[in-house]
Structure formats: C-alpha cells, structure tokens
Scaffold this active site. Structure first.
Site, short mmCIF file in Angstrom:
data_model
loop_
_atom_site.label_atom_id
_atom_site.label_comp_id
_atom_site.label_asym_id
_atom_site.label_seq_id
_atom_site.Cartn_x
_atom_site.Cartn_y
_atom_site.Cartn_z
N GLU A 168 -1.95 -9.27 4.05
CA GLU A 168 -1.72 -9.65 4.95
C GLU A 168 -3.73 -10.43 5.55
O GLU A 168 -3.61 -10.80 6.17
CB GLU A 168 -0.89 -8.84 5.69
CG GLU A 168 -1.44 -7.51 6.06
CD GLU A 168 -1.35 -6.44 5.18
OE1 GLU A 168 -1.47 -6.31 4.30
OE2 GLU A 168 -2.11 -5.39 5.42
N CYS B 211 0.84 -1.19 -0.40
CA CYS B 211 0.10 -0.08 -0.05
C CYS B 211 0.88 1.03 0.11
O CYS B 211 1.73 1.38 -0.88
CB CYS B 211 -1.39 0.02 0.75
SG CYS B 211 -2.60 0.85 1.22
N HIS C 278 -3.18 -5.28 0.68
CA HIS C 278 -3.30 -5.48 1.56
C HIS C 278 -3.64 -7.09 1.68
O HIS C 278 -3.75 -7.61 2.22
CB HIS C 278 -4.58 -4.88 2.59
CG HIS C 278 -3.91 -3.85 3.04
ND1 HIS C 278 -2.52 -3.37 3.95
CD2 HIS C 278 -4.26 -2.42 2.20
CE1 HIS C 278 -2.39 -2.03 3.66
NE2 HIS C 278 -3.69 -1.81 2.73
N1 GLN Z 1 -2.14 7.14 2.47
C1 GLN Z 1 -2.85 5.97 1.42
C2 GLN Z 1 -3.11 6.14 -0.17
O1 GLN Z 1 -4.37 6.78 1.63
C3 GLN Z 1 -1.85 4.21 2.13
C4 GLN Z 1 -3.06 3.29 2.39
C5 GLN Z 1 -2.61 2.76 3.11
O2 GLN Z 1 -0.99 2.28 3.13
N2 GLN Z 1 -3.28 1.87 3.54
O3 GLN Z 1 -3.37 6.05 -0.13
#
Ligand code: GLN
Length: 536
Positions: A509, A378, A507
C-alpha cells in the site's frame, strides 16, 4: 536558480487536511516543471511516530529508506508520484536529539544551549538540507497556530525569510471558515484571530487558504482580505470535496493558486497541464458500479489507521473503472460473518500484538474455504501462514512466537539476530527490500517481472523449518528475499482453484500512487470485480 521556500501553517483547528493541500500545491508546481520537494515538521517529542499506536497518530508511513514517518508523507508520495525519505519528515524529537547529542559531544562548548538560536538553527538546517538541487521546497508545519510546541518551528521559518530574502519565501496559512447555522452565516473571525496570532510571531501570510463546508461568495474573500491584509485573489477557498480528495489540485488551480504563488516568488509560469489528473478525477466521480472490499483489522474505528490501504484501493478502483466501498470489519467482534456475506474481497492488514489475531485467522479461513478474493498484508500474511498450518497442515496450536512463545509449532518466529533487540524504536526490518518472484506463480502474473522491491515494517518472519510442510500442502512461497531466504509472498497453489489468495510480508500500500496504482491492489480489485459470491 536559487531555491524558493513555501511554508504552510494551519490555524483555528486541526484536521483541516493541510497535508492534502500541501500535496496538491506540490502537484501544481511540479506540473509547471519545477523540481519540488516537500518537508513535514511534526512538533511532538517522539523521534519518529514509529513508537505511537494508530489511535494516537494514525498510520505510520514507511519510506524506501526505512524511516517511519507521518502519514502526510503518504499524501505527498501519492500526489507527487515521488519518493520521500527520512529527510522529508522532521519531528521536534529528532531536532532535540541532535541538539542534545551535539551538546554532549562538546560542539557548543562554553555556550548556554538555547531554543534560539541552537534549536532553531537545527530546524533551519533541515530545511536547507532538503533544498539542494530543488527549485521549490514546500514545508508543512504540523499542529495549529497557538500551540506551545510548534513555536520553535515558527520562529525558524520566520528567520528563513530574513536569511534568504523576501522574494524567496512565501507563507501560506490554512484556516477554517465555520458555518453558524443559527445565523446562516460563514464566520471569518477565527481566521482573523489566527492571522493575528501569526503576526505576533512575526509571520505575515502571503496567501490564506480557507477550508469551508459550503461554497461561499466573493464578499467573504473581500472581508478576509481586508481584515487579514492579503490581496483578495490571494484568499483561496477550499470547500469540502467529499470522497474525492484528489479533486483539491483542480480546485486550487481554478483559483490560480499556482500562478499567484509563482508571481510572489518571482518565478516564471510554465504550461501547467494536469489534464491526466483531471481525467482520473472525472472517472472517479462518474463510476457507477461499486464493489465492497472488507478490511478486517482491529483499528476499524479510526479511518486513518489504514490510510494507505484505503487510498491504494481507491487508485485500483479508478484504474479498473469500478468504485470500491470499504467495509471495516472489527476482528474483535464475533458477528463478522454477517458483515462478510456480500463482500467481493477481503484484506487482512498489518498490526502488532495478540489482540484480534484469532479473529483474523478465522476470517482468513473463511476467505480460503469460500474462495473469496483475499490479500493478507504483513501480520495478515503471518496469520494466513498460521491458519494454513493449523487447518490444512494439521499443526495443532501453530502460532507466531509474538503471541505464544511456547507454541510447539512456531511457524512465525524472530530471526536469531533479532532476539537480542532491547530498544523498541526503529529496530524492525524497515524499508525497501528485494524480493525474487518464482516463475509461473500468481505473484509473477501480477508483477509481470521476477524482481521487485517493496517496503517493510515488521520483526517476525516465516520460520524456515516449516516452509517444506507448508509448501507440500499447497501454500507456496512465491516470493523470497534472497539474503537469508526470507519468505516475502505466499499464495495458494493452483490445485485449490482459488480466484485470488495471496499474502505478502511487505506493505504494497505504501507504493501505490493516484496515477500509478499498485499491481497487487489493481489485480485484487480486477478479480473482485468479477467475483460472484458462492458460499460453501
Ligand atoms: N507484528 C508483526 C511483526 O512484527 C507484523 C507487523 C506488521 O504487520 N506491520 O512481524
């Protein structure tokens, strides 16, 4: 068959690992071939934990349907190998939201809206809703007995026994038996008091699970039995298991928690085979070799902030037959190179806000140049794109508009339709999305398919305008979401001869399970196991 309800409360202190005990009980009941579902009640007034920071709440766990939930749902999924949804996590905020909405809508016209019966009815409804087509619903009530906040939930679960009949409900109370060093004794008094408090509310526990630091003798069980009015065998001891929380189902089964509970609920016992589970636990406990993987983030003092990543690495380790040591590297500290010297892999996890971003970018540069196995998740993926744009594509000052709204090279940016969003809660790209994988890429090798679904929680995306220049320089977009052509996976092309450099917008995970590790983590650990450091 009529659905049976099991309610789990906690007493004495918080952080007793109620979630793990609940999930472990789920594993046992599922092994008896019952259709089981798990529900978590959270007493706070946030509608969901999505708006709390990790220091407040630990990780926010995201389900397939895109709800932002309590991290205990992660335990339920990992243990039961079963998907949860928004129905499985109810906060008090959600309950009040719905009661107040109905009040405004006129559903209670003429009546005074009260905690009992209106709030409690709403709570009961959420339990019954989940019970459709299920044999057993286990509900964990967050918080500790004695808290003001959890009272409406306790009142509701008290009433449920009255509604559905005694033989269809069981109450399990989890407490702590503290060890007092000076007296060299385990103390049962806090448990007695906690049970008294529960009785005041009208709930009489059928089973008491006692968390202890050390193993204790039968006399302790007998004492609790006598003072708390439960049968001796219904006092279950759950000593600390150290690193291997997956041992808990085995400990509970040894003391027949499953059989005792089924007997109380008047359900048949079936053959409960958890030998596969036991084998994996044994593997975990006997693995000799260890590798170290760094998690480079900003919430490194709080283990729970990266809970699912941690668990995914444990799963990947067991299935690769190698122990995985985690080393937290705080990206806001300057000395991180020292900490990375001997690691076999680096993960840069997700996050929000500018703090620590430059550190993450430096660490990714280090992983890329020194060919250290790397996984970006992410925000970690967005940082990998920024790093590559700045240092390889020579786009000086490239950034995400989340951190620098005036950057000349906004390689990470909001999509047009997101720029209007005003309310922060639940407005991200959340939940499961399709990702199509390019043939012949590392991603393709990892997943062994060209179509996958993964869970998301973010606002910003890789900016289309920069994909051609990034790809030309050798950071490939190997996975895309077909609608809007969003970049989901990036990886270094083979010309860089990097053993493992992959970053994902989703994600992974959240989809790793104890019995079924996630392919990305599995492959990261597999490569890391063979990795020999060769610093530039
Ligand atoms: N801050 C980033 C976004 O909003 C990544 C978010 C995250 O890592 N969950 O896209």
């Amino acid at each position: 068959m009529k659905t049976k309800f099991v309610f789990i409360t906690g007493g004495v202190v918080s952080s007793l690992g109620k979630g793990i005990t609940t999930a472990s009980l789920g594993v046992l009941l599922k092994a008896h071939k019952y259709k089981v579902d798990v529900l978590k009640f959270d007493p706070y007034l946030n509608v969901d934990p999505g708006t709390m920071n990790p220091y407040q709440h630990g990780e926010v766990f995201v389900t397939d349907d895109g709800s932002e939930t309590d991290l205990d749902l992660g335990h339920y999924e990992r243990y039961l190998n079963q998907n949860m949804s928004k129905k499985n996590n109810i906060t008090q905020g959600k309950i009040y939201e719905s009661v107040l909405y109905k009040e405004r809508y006129g559903e209670y016209l003429g009546k005074t809206v009260q905690v009992v019966p209106h709030v409690t009815n709403e709570i009961k409804k959420s339990v019954f809703k989940i019970s459709r087509k299920k044999d057993i619903v286990i509900t964990e009530i967050g918080g500790t007995i004695g808290d003001i906040e959890s009272l409406p939930f306790l009142e509701a679960i008290r009433q449920i026994r009255l509604d559905v009949g005694k033989e269809n409900v069981a109450y399990i109370h989890i407490t702590l038996l503290p060890y007092i060093k000076a007296a060299e004794e385990i103390k049962t008094k806090p448990t007695q008091h906690s049970v008294m408090k529960l009785r005041e509310i009208g709930i009489e526990p059928d089973i008491i699970v006692c968390r202890t630091e050390k193993n204790v003798g039968r006399e302790v069980k007998e004492k609790i039995s006598l003072f708390c009015n439960v049968e001796v065998d219904s006092v279950i001891l759950e000593p600390d298991v150290g690193d291997c929380v997956y041992k808990v189902p085995l400990i509970l089964k040894e003391q027949n928690l499953d059989k005792i509970l089924l007997r109380k609920l008047k359900l048949k016992q079936r053959k409960c085979d958890i030998s596969n589970w036991a084998k994996l636990v044994e593997k975990f406990e006997t693995m000799e070799n260890k590798i170290t993987i760094a998690i480079a983030g900003k919430y490194t003092q709080l283990k729970d902030a990266y809970k699912s990543i941690l668990e995914a690495l444990i799963h990947a380790g067991i299935h690769n037959e190698v122990g995985v040591n985690i080393r937290y590297v705080n990206v806001e500290e300057k000395d991180f190179y020292e900490k990375l010297k001997d690691v076999s892999g680096i993960i840069v996890p997700g996050g929000f806000g500018e703090r620590g971003v430059e550190g993450k970018i430096d660490i990714i540069k280090y992983a890329r140049e020194n060919k250290v196995p790397f996984l970006g998740i992410c925000l970690g993926m967005q940082c990998a794109v920024i790093e590559f744009a700045r240092n390889v594509c020579r786009l000086k000052g490239a950034n995400s508009t989340e951190f620098d709204s005036r950057t000349q090279y906004p390689v990470i940016d909001l999509m047009e339709d997101q720029k209007m969003v005003k309310y922060k809660g639940g407005t991200m790209r959340l939940g499961m999305y399709l990702c199509k994988i390019k043939k012949g890429t590392l991603a393709n090798k990892i997943y062994r398919t060209n179509k996958i679904y993964e869970r998301h929680r973010h606002r910003y995306e890789v900016n289309h305008k920069f994909i051609p220049i990034i790809e030309k320089n050798g950071l490939l977009v190997s996975g895309r979401h077909p609608f809007g052509n969003l970049a989901e996976i990036v990886e270094l092309s083979s010309r860089y001869d990097h053993p493992f450099f992959i970053a994902v917008q989703f994600h992974p995970e959240f989809r790793s399970r104890f019995e079924v590790p996630h392919p990305i983590f599995y492959n990261l650990v597999k490569v890391a196991k063979k990795f020999k450091i060769s610093l530039k």
